[in-house]
Motif scaffolding. Sequence first.
Motif, PDB file in Angstrom:
ATOM      1  N   PHE A 176     170.823 -48.235  48.418  1.00  0.00           N
ATOM      2  CA  PHE A 176     169.993 -47.581  49.416  1.00  0.00           C
ATOM      3  C   PHE A 176     169.027 -48.448  50.350  1.00  0.00           C
ATOM      4  O   PHE A 176     168.461 -47.807  51.259  1.00  0.00           O
ATOM      5  CB  PHE A 176     168.902 -46.520  48.407  1.00  0.00           C
ATOM      6  N   ARG A 177     168.905 -49.640  49.973  1.00  0.00           N
ATOM      7  CA  ARG A 177     168.277 -50.616  51.038  1.00  0.00           C
ATOM      8  C   ARG A 177     169.138 -50.969  51.747  1.00  0.00           C
ATOM      9  O   ARG A 177     168.637 -51.764  53.006  1.00  0.00           O
ATOM     10  CB  ARG A 177     167.762 -51.901  50.188  1.00  0.00           C
ATOM     11  N   GLN A 178     170.469 -50.659  51.961  1.00  0.00           N
ATOM     12  CA  GLN A 178     171.373 -51.258  53.075  1.00  0.00           C
ATOM     13  C   GLN A 178     171.543 -50.561  54.307  1.00  0.00           C
ATOM     14  O   GLN A 178     172.126 -50.805  55.124  1.00  0.00           O
ATOM     15  CB  GLN A 178     172.774 -51.504  52.441  1.00  0.00           C
ATOM     16  N   VAL A 202     161.879 -57.515  60.478  1.00  0.00           N
ATOM     17  CA  VAL A 202     161.781 -58.351  59.678  1.00  0.00           C
ATOM     18  C   VAL A 202     161.898 -57.938  58.091  1.00  0.00           C
ATOM     19  O   VAL A 202     161.069 -56.888  57.939  1.00  0.00           O
ATOM     20  CB  VAL A 202     160.560 -59.207  59.701  1.00  0.00           C
ATOM     21  N   HIS A 203     162.680 -58.390  57.464  1.00  0.00           N
ATOM     22  CA  HIS A 203     162.403 -58.361  55.928  1.00  0.00           C
ATOM     23  C   HIS A 203     162.441 -59.546  55.224  1.00  0.00           C
ATOM     24  O   HIS A 203     163.322 -60.426  55.587  1.00  0.00           O
ATOM     25  CB  HIS A 203     163.944 -57.277  55.362  1.00  0.00           C
ATOM     26  N   LEU A 204     161.764 -59.761  54.081  1.00  0.00           N
ATOM     27  CA  LEU A 204     161.643 -60.919  53.728  1.00  0.00           C
ATOM     28  C   LEU A 204     162.771 -61.129  52.818  1.00  0.00           C
ATOM     29  O   LEU A 204     163.571 -62.335  52.502  1.00  0.00           O
ATOM     30  CB  LEU A 204     160.396 -60.773  52.565  1.00  0.00           C
ATOM     31  N   SER A 205     163.306 -59.943  51.940  1.00  0.00           N
ATOM     32  CA  SER A 205     164.473 -60.167  51.341  1.00  0.00           C
ATOM     33  C   SER A 205     165.945 -59.759  52.061  1.00  0.00           C
ATOM     34  O   SER A 205     165.555 -59.124  53.119  1.00  0.00           O
ATOM     35  CB  SER A 205     164.284 -59.291  50.072  1.00  0.00           C
ATOM     36  N   ASN A 206     166.870 -60.300  51.470  1.00  0.00           N
ATOM     37  CA  ASN A 206     168.063 -59.867  52.476  1.00  0.00           C
ATOM     38  C   ASN A 206     168.623 -58.543  51.889  1.00  0.00           C
ATOM     39  O   ASN A 206     169.094 -58.188  50.634  1.00  0.00           O
ATOM     40  CB  ASN A 206     169.321 -60.730  52.168  1.00  0.00           C
ATOM     41  N   ILE A 215     157.873 -56.038  63.175  1.00  0.00           N
ATOM     42  CA  ILE A 215     157.638 -55.081  62.215  1.00  0.00           C
ATOM     43  C   ILE A 215     158.428 -55.353  60.932  1.00  0.00           C
ATOM     44  O   ILE A 215     159.680 -55.493  61.022  1.00  0.00           O
ATOM     45  CB  ILE A 215     157.613 -53.579  62.685  1.00  0.00           C
ATOM     46  N   ASN A 216     157.708 -55.321  59.875  1.00  0.00           N
ATOM     47  CA  ASN A 216     158.597 -55.007  58.589  1.00  0.00           C
ATOM     48  C   ASN A 216     158.119 -53.496  57.861  1.00  0.00           C
ATOM     49  O   ASN A 216     156.843 -53.582  57.261  1.00  0.00           O
ATOM     50  CB  ASN A 216     157.908 -56.134  57.505  1.00  0.00           C
ATOM     51  N   PRO A 217     159.037 -52.896  58.281  1.00  0.00           N
ATOM     52  CA  PRO A 217     158.429 -51.458  57.675  1.00  0.00           C
ATOM     53  C   PRO A 217     158.728 -51.164  56.232  1.00  0.00           C
ATOM     54  O   PRO A 217     158.197 -49.979  55.690  1.00  0.00           O
ATOM     55  CB  PRO A 217     159.413 -50.456  58.436  1.00  0.00           C
ATOM     56  N   THR A 262     161.661 -48.436  56.073  1.00  0.00           N
ATOM     57  CA  THR A 262     162.806 -49.047  56.533  1.00  0.00           C
ATOM     58  C   THR A 262     164.054 -48.017  56.363  1.00  0.00           C
ATOM     59  O   THR A 262     164.862 -47.655  57.144  1.00  0.00           O
ATOM     60  CB  THR A 262     163.225 -50.437  56.304  1.00  0.00           C
ATOM     61  N   HIS A 263     164.018 -47.490  54.870  1.00  0.00           N
ATOM     62  CA  HIS A 263     165.310 -46.482  54.459  1.00  0.00           C
ATOM     63  C   HIS A 263     164.993 -45.138  54.485  1.00  0.00           C
ATOM     64  O   HIS A 263     165.815 -44.521  54.238  1.00  0.00           O
ATOM     65  CB  HIS A 263     165.481 -47.177  53.155  1.00  0.00           C
ATOM     66  N   THR A 264     163.746 -44.737  55.009  1.00  0.00           N
ATOM     67  CA  THR A 264     163.236 -43.481  54.868  1.00  0.00           C
ATOM     68  C   THR A 264     162.845 -42.630  56.113  1.00  0.00           C
ATOM     69  O   THR A 264     163.016 -41.386  56.256  1.00  0.00           O
ATOM     70  CB  THR A 264     162.278 -43.049  53.678  1.00  0.00           C
TER      71      THR A 264
END
Length: 148
Positions: free
Chosen positions: A111-113, A100-104, A74-76, A80-82
């Motif tokens: 807020f993405r961390q 999975v995330h495409l970006s790091n 899953i790539n949410p 992912t963050h909410t």
Amino acid sequence: MALIFVINGPNLNLLGSREPAHYGHDTLETIEQRLTDMATGFGHQLEFIQHNHEGVLIDLIHAAGKHEVDYIIINPAAFTHTSVALRDALAAVAIPYIEVHLSNIYRREPFRQHSYFSDLAQGVISGLGATGYELALIAANHYLTQPK
Ligand code: DQA
């Protein structure tokens, strides 16, 4: 043969044209085709889901629980963050999953961390682009075929 759900969250239907500096140039269709070829080699069946609505994704995860899905990749995306609700759905069905995330996400905005998914995941792959999905499938195959 295992049944594996590959779930992609909001805006990932736009891959290929969406912020290529972050997400690359592959479309979701290209990624899914490569995964299908790999899964055929492994002898597993993949079902691909992409949706932009949180409730629909929750319902599909409940359906995965009922239909004896063996594994989830899953790539949410932004959820992912909410999304405590999507996290709770995965916890409820207790199907092992890789995030999975495409970006790091750890090199991006604060807020993405934070991810609501990582502590329940078998593993997390972030920052390797579309290859991350392929690595997740290799790891899933390893888990599914090793003696329990
Ligand atoms: C993403 C990262 C998220 O922060 C973002 O909202 C996405 C994609 C990724 O694959 O890198 O939509 O999950």
